[in-house]
Design an enzyme around this catalytic site. Sequence first.
Site, PDB file in Angstrom:
ATOM      1  N   SER A 102       0.760  -1.281   0.046  1.00 58.32           N
ATOM      2  CA  SER A 102      -0.115  -0.129  -0.121  1.00 58.32           C
ATOM      3  C   SER A 102       0.916   1.358   0.059  1.00 58.32           C
ATOM      4  O   SER A 102       1.893   1.366   0.650  1.00 58.32           O
ATOM      5  CB  SER A 102      -0.969   0.050   1.144  1.00 58.32           C
ATOM      6  OG  SER A 102      -1.797  -1.141   1.412  1.00 58.32           O
TER       7      SER A 102
HETATM    8  N1  SAH Z   1      -0.430  -4.769   3.753  1.00 54.53           N
HETATM    9  C1  SAH Z   1       0.168  -5.505   2.589  1.00 54.53           C
HETATM   10  C2  SAH Z   1      -0.942  -5.068   1.395  1.00 54.53           C
HETATM   11  C3  SAH Z   1      -0.825  -6.276   0.352  1.00 54.53           C
HETATM   12  S1  SAH Z   1      -2.015  -6.495  -0.782  1.00 54.53           S
HETATM   13  C4  SAH Z   1       1.372  -4.878   2.133  1.00 54.53           C
HETATM   14  O1  SAH Z   1       1.455  -3.301   2.603  1.00 54.53           O
HETATM   15  O2  SAH Z   1       2.275  -5.316   1.717  1.00 54.53           O
HETATM   16  C5  SAH Z   1      -3.238  -7.577  -0.151  1.00 54.53           C
HETATM   17  C6  SAH Z   1      -2.763  -8.877   0.556  1.00 54.53           C
HETATM   18  O3  SAH Z   1      -4.095  -9.378   0.876  1.00 54.53           O
HETATM   19  C7  SAH Z   1      -2.005  -9.556  -0.622  1.00 54.53           C
HETATM   20  O4  SAH Z   1      -1.024 -10.033  -0.212  1.00 54.53           O
HETATM   21  C8  SAH Z   1      -3.357 -10.836  -0.737  1.00 54.53           C
HETATM   22  O5  SAH Z   1      -2.661 -11.986  -0.962  1.00 54.53           O
HETATM   23  C9  SAH Z   1      -3.852 -10.819   0.647  1.00 54.53           C
HETATM   24  N2  SAH Z   1      -5.038 -11.539   0.776  1.00 54.53           N
HETATM   25  C10 SAH Z   1      -6.224 -11.292  -0.056  1.00 54.53           C
HETATM   26  N3  SAH Z   1      -7.179 -12.111   0.271  1.00 54.53           N
HETATM   27  C11 SAH Z   1      -6.962 -12.747   1.568  1.00 54.53           C
HETATM   28  C12 SAH Z   1      -7.646 -13.552   2.237  1.00 54.53           C
HETATM   29  N4  SAH Z   1      -8.677 -13.951   2.135  1.00 54.53           N
HETATM   30  N5  SAH Z   1      -6.808 -13.869   3.621  1.00 54.53           N
HETATM   31  C13 SAH Z   1      -5.564 -13.445   3.796  1.00 54.53           C
HETATM   32  N6  SAH Z   1      -4.946 -12.657   2.882  1.00 54.53           N
HETATM   33  C14 SAH Z   1      -5.583 -12.316   1.877  1.00 54.53           C
END
Ligand code: SAH
Length: 251
Positions: A102
């Site tokens: 993000s």
């Molecule tokens: N806070 C993270 C954002 C990553 S993007 C950062 O700054 O790197 C969102 C993340 O949520 C992705 O890695 C994706 O794989 C994960 N995600 C999506 N659906 C999910 C679920 N049902 N349970 C756990 N993680 C999930």
Amino acid sequence: MNFTLIALLSCCLLLICLPSYAAEKSANSQNIKGPYSDFDTEQFELERKEMVKYQIRDRGIREQLVLAAMLQVPRHLFVNSPWRDFAYSDRPLPIGHQQTISQPYIVAYMSAAAKISPESKVLEIGTGCGYQTAILGEIAQQVYSIEIIPQLAQRARQTIDQLGYENIKIKIGDGYEGWAEYAPYDAIIVTAAPEKIPQALIDQLATGGKMVIPVGIWHQEIIVLTKTVGRIIKKKTIPVRFVPMRSKLPK
Ligand code: SAH
């Protein structure tokens, strides 16, 4: 002395001096202060300070614990080259597997909205590269984070371990189910967008706790949910664009 001899002597002098100049330069660029001295450089530290000032503080986020955490965590270690040089820019960046880290402002915004204190136990859904996780680890007492893509969870765990956080647990799993074992949580931060707020997460939030979650498909907004005795209060805040929260583990 003829010209050839002078040229030869100058070359030798250059060969002797260059390596020691390079060594001195690289020693200077290692920032010796702070717990991350082995991984940080003066250039990245400067970019981090500017990120906090212009992207976060000047846009109205004044929570000291959040600002201090954002100044501390070396964001560049959470992204791979070729993106590393853009780590402190005002945008999300790719982290592989079609996911993104993000934008710094959104990380700060969510951390501030969750009202996390040094006593808080926090659940994060969507570890991704682990950057938001580390920010939470700086502020809270204990952080639990769930990531559905195994490779991302493993890499995040490596980075978090390398930086020495002992108050962060990461597991591979489905965030829709939450992490019942350690519930209730004082704060829950979700960094992928579901269509509606998962009931298991509301159940696992402590009374008096806050959940910060992007909700929606095309049009998404961050909702700040507060759980009080017998009541759930939902407040729509800023429009955002997060990756969708998946409902299944990838094959
Ligand atoms: N806070 C993270 C954002 C990553 S993007 C950062 O700054 O790197 C969102 C993340 O949520 C992705 O890695 C994706 O794989 C994960 N995600 C999506 N659906 C999910 C679920 N049902 N349970 C756990 N993680 C999930």
